[in-house]
Structures are given as structure tokens and as C-alpha cells.
Design a protein around this motif. Structure first.
Motif, mmCIF file in Angstrom:
data_model
loop_
_atom_site.group_PDB
_atom_site.id
_atom_site.type_symbol
_atom_site.label_atom_id
_atom_site.label_comp_id
_atom_site.label_asym_id
_atom_site.label_seq_id
_atom_site.Cartn_x
_atom_site.Cartn_y
_atom_site.Cartn_z
ATOM 1 N N GLY A 157 0.798 -1.212 0.000
ATOM 2 C CA GLY A 157 0.000 0.000 0.000
ATOM 3 C C GLY A 157 0.832 1.263 0.000
ATOM 4 N N ASN A 158 0.143 2.391 -0.018
ATOM 5 C CA ASN A 158 0.787 3.700 0.004
ATOM 6 C C ASN A 158 1.224 4.062 1.422
ATOM 7 N N ALA A 159 2.375 4.702 1.539
ATOM 8 C CA ALA A 159 2.943 5.017 2.858
ATOM 9 C C ALA A 159 2.086 6.015 3.628
ATOM 10 N N ASP A 160 1.320 6.851 2.944
ATOM 11 C CA ASP A 160 0.514 7.875 3.624
ATOM 12 C C ASP A 160 -0.904 7.396 3.914
ATOM 13 N N ARG A 161 -1.106 6.092 3.990
ATOM 14 C CA ARG A 161 -2.458 5.522 4.135
ATOM 15 C C ARG A 161 -3.209 6.076 5.344
ATOM 16 N N ASP A 162 -2.544 6.304 6.451
ATOM 17 C CA ASP A 162 -3.231 6.739 7.668
ATOM 18 C C ASP A 162 -3.700 8.189 7.598
ATOM 19 N N ALA A 163 -3.288 8.912 6.561
ATOM 20 C CA ALA A 163 -3.679 10.319 6.408
ATOM 21 C C ALA A 163 -4.775 10.503 5.365
ATOM 22 N N LEU A 164 -5.210 9.418 4.719
ATOM 23 C CA LEU A 164 -6.147 9.537 3.609
ATOM 24 C C LEU A 164 -7.517 8.977 3.962
ATOM 25 N N TRP A 223 -11.194 7.582 2.115
ATOM 26 C CA TRP A 223 -11.298 6.680 0.970
ATOM 27 C C TRP A 223 -11.329 7.390 -0.384
ATOM 28 N N PRO A 224 -11.967 8.570 -0.531
ATOM 29 C CA PRO A 224 -11.923 9.209 -1.858
ATOM 30 C C PRO A 224 -10.510 9.641 -2.258
ATOM 31 N N GLN A 225 -9.687 9.992 -1.264
ATOM 32 C CA GLN A 225 -8.308 10.364 -1.569
ATOM 33 C C GLN A 225 -7.499 9.139 -1.997
ATOM 34 N N ALA A 226 -7.738 8.014 -1.327
ATOM 35 C CA ALA A 226 -7.085 6.767 -1.747
ATOM 36 C C ALA A 226 -7.585 6.352 -3.131
#
Length: 415
Positions: A245-252, A254-257
């Protein structure tokens, strides 16, 4: 997200100006405040369709939008808790059908709608299993507007093709192999991930694959122990997926992901089927989908529902809103726009999207299991405890600590 509510602030300012000790907003006999977290994309489109239908069905009533932005209602639930505490309820509020409503029922914050089910013929319109899941001590407290499927993988076929990935992975090992291929081909985030609850969706899908439908459902009834070796193996598999996954997952949210998928920076995203309508609304039609690998013929369900709040300023208007939500016309209009499927079984699939037609067929034939991430399997307190455990795991990557936290949460909340 443009339709963010400022109603609570306005109500407090009105109270201050009047100098009253009563914190409720002034009664508005011709206004129905509908509190949701539907503020953008397919969700907003679905709400707009219901508003139009409400205007036709409930002449003389005015819709008041109480939408609070935030994926899966994270922000809305916090705002709603504050309003309930200060005795300033909206007329009706959105909640996930199932165990999530237990907190409101226990607190006496929602009214019994059983008589409406009888007079509106809803016991015949909704599946028996759904009626059973909605019933608490012989009473029903909400009206579902739809059914969603949680365990779906959305894909960007163009990204997969460039990386040399073809076909649908039949099981979890095959899915991990495809993710590895994407990574080797230079795809930035083979699996697009968001914060806590979106990661819980992935964990639940993995648990279904590794435990099977029956044992997965048993995790939320006490029939299946969270301390088992099979749960430990599923947590390890979950960690393997997150590594892609993307490293910034905890900051996103669902629409941003999802934007990673649209922009070609990700190959896959695990998300509920509201994503179909949202992708289409954003002009991205070149997507594909499949049931999470290893889940087989399992339909992990959730349903958006509406309540009649205790102390609602306009109960008659609210009942008219609820009847619109429950009607064949309301359910068709709402679900055609939102991308979910009707909770009613007497609504035709003609004219709906290919995905919706497929989901309606699966809803009738697949094994149905609930979702903790979306409140059909667990209470809000349990859901919050699991999300906190996942946030801690995301930072420390300690599988043992995560399983221990899941065991503790179940011991607190299993009824």
C-alpha cells in the motif's frame, strides 16, 4: 464536499440570543432535518434523488440538509453524539443498520417504527433475513434505504495491463502475487489504502478468506475466538497486503485513496460498492471489479438506514421522509444514483448498472455476512476499539499486539 452542515452552530447561536436554558433548536413544523454523511460523489447524488422524491411525496414539507462530511460517518457520528448530548436531535439521522444501532436504542435516542413496518407493508417488501437483523427485542428502529456490498476489489485495468497482470486472482496467494508484479513494474502503490476503517475492510475480507463465512460471522457472536491461530494467520496475511500500500495511508480518507486508482498510481482498492457510482461521477469509467480473492460466494453486507429520533421537532414530516425512503420509487431513485442496490426485493433491476444487476443477483444467492467496519456486525464502541488497534498496528506493525487488542475488544462488546 460542499454540503457541510452548520446547523448545530446556528442552533447554539439562536439559543444564546434568546437566553434560554433549553438547548433544542426551535421547532420547525414544516421542516425535516435529515442528518447524513453524504456530502459528495455518488452519495450526494443518491441523497439529491431522495430529496427530489421527498418533494413529490410530502407536499408542504421542506427538506433541511444536515450533511457532515467524512468517510463512513466518522465526523458525522461525533457531531451527532454532541447534539444528542445537548438534547438537540435532528429529525432523522443516517445510521448503518444492524449492531451499530444498539447504542442509540440502549440510550433511548430512537423511536420504535414497528407499526410503520406493518402499515407500510415493509415486512413483505424486505427480505426476512434483513428484517431479523433489524429487529431488537421484537421492535424495529430504522428504515434501510439500500444494501451495499463491502468485500469488493476495484481495479484500474490500464495499470494492470501495463504491468503484465491479467485475469482475476482466484485466491489470496494469487492476489499477493499480482501485487508483487505491480510493485516490480514500478507502480507506486499497488493497493490503494486509506485510514483505520478502510484498513478494517481489508482485514475483514482477509478474515473471510482465511476463516470462511461461518467462522468469520462467529467472531462477532462469540462463536469464533479472536485468539485462534487462524486469526493470527489472517493478521499476517493482512500485513502482507498492507506492505503493497501507500505510505501515507493513515492520512487519507477513501476518496483520496481512490484518487490513486484513478490517476494510475495504484492497481487495486478494496472498497464498498459505492465506489462504482463515485468513479463514474468523477468521469473514470474504465474500471473493473471482483469479489475479494478467497471470499468465494460470500456477500459482506451493510445497509444505510434512517431513524425517527426521540425528541424530533417534526415527527409527522419525518415519518413522511421515512415512507419515501422505504417506497419502491424512493429506493429505485436513491440506489440508481448511489450505486447500491434496493433493500426491497420488489424493485426491478432493469435500467440499473451492470454492477448493480450483478450485486442484486448475488444478494439473493450468496452467503451473507455482516461488516464491523460498517456497523452491521459490531457496535460503535467495538468498531472504535478495532480502529484504534489498527491505527496502533499501522505505526508499530506488531501482529501479536493487534491480535491481543482484538481479543480484548471482543471480550468487552460481545453480547
Amino acid at each position: 464536499m460542499r454540503m457541510v452542515a452548520v446547523l448545530a452552530v446556528a442552533a447554539l447561536l439562536t439559543v444564546s440570543a434568546c437566553g434560554s436554558g433549553d438547548e433544542r433548536r426551535p421547532a420547525a413544523p414544516d421542516t425535516v432535518e435529515v442528518f447524513t454523511w453524504w456530502a459528495e460523489g455518488g452519495e450526494k447524488a443518491g441523497l439529491d434523488a431522495l430529496i427530489d422524491r421527498f418533494g413529490q411525496d410530502c407536499a408542504g414539507q421542506r427538506f433541511e440538509n444536515g450533511a457532515v462530511a467524512g468517510g463512513a460517518g466518522v465526523n458525522a457520528k461525533q457531531e451527532l453524539t454532541g447534539r444528542m448530548t445537548r438534547k438537540d436531535p435532528p429529525d432523522t439521522f443516517q445510521a448503518h443498520a444492524g449492531a451499530e444501532l444498539l447504542d442509540y436504542i440502549d440510550a433511548g435516542q430512537v423511536q420504535d417504527l414497528t407499526s410503520a413496518y406493518d402499515s407500510w407493508g415493509l415486512r413483505q417488501a424486505f427480505p426476512t433475513g434483513l428484517i431479523d437483523d433489524l429487529t431488537v427485542n421484537g421492535k424495529i428502529y430504522s428504515v434501510p434505504a439500500n444494501v451495499h456490498r463491502a468485500n469488493v476489489v476495484w481495479a484500474n485495468p490500464a495499470v494492470l495491463k501495463r504491468a503484465g497482470v491479467s485475469g482475476v486472482p482466484r485466491d489470496l496467494p494469487a492476489f499477493l502475487a499480482d501485487l508483487a508484479t505491480l510493485k516490480a513494474a514500478g507502480v507506486e502503490a499497488p493497493l490503494a489504502l486509506g485510514r483505520d476503517w478502510t484498513q478494517l475492510m481489508v482485514l475483514e475480507a482477509v478474515l473471510i478468506s482465511d476463516l470462511g463465512a461461518q467462522r468469520f460471522a462467529g467472531l462477532f457472536t462469540g462463536a469464533t475466538p479472536w485468539s485462534g491461530a487462524d486469526v493470527a494467520a489472517a493478521i499476517a496475511d493482512f500485513g502482507r497486503l498492507v506492505a503493497y500500500g501507500n505510505a501515507d495511508r493513515d492520512a487519507l480518507d477513501w476518496p483520496q485513496a481512490e484518487r490513486l486508482l484513478i490517476d494510475g498510481k495504484a492497481g487495486y482498492q478494496v472498497m464498498g460498492d459505492w465506489e462504482a457510482a463515485d468513479l463514474t461521477a468523477k468521469g473514470f469509467t474504465g474500471y473493473s471489479w471482483f469479489t475479494f480473492p478467497g471470499n468465494g460466494a460470500t456477500f459482506q453486507w451493510l445497509a444505510d438506514s434512517f431513524t425517527l429520533a426521540t425528541g424530533a421537532p417534526n415527527p409527522d414530516g419525518t415519518r413522511c421522509w421515512l415512507r419515501t425512503v422505504a417506497s419502491p420509487e424512493g429506493q429505485r431513485a436513491f440506489n440508481a444514483a448511489k450505486g447500491s442496490i434496493p433493500a426491497r426485493t420488489d424493485v426491478s433491476a432493469a435500467g440499473l448498472s451492470l454492477y448493480q444487476q450483478s450485486a442484486m443477483a448475488d444478494w439473493k444467492s450468496a452467503t451473507q455476512v455482516p461488516s464491523c467496519a460498517h456497523g452491521s456486525a459490531c457496535s460503535q464502541g467495538w468498531q472504535s476499539a478495532v480502529n484504534q488497534a489498527l491505527t496502533a498496528w499501522s505505526a508499530a506493525r506488531d501482529d501479536t499486539a493487534l491480535q491481543a487488542a482484538l481479543v480484548t475488544a471482543a471480550s468487552r462488546f460481545v453480547r
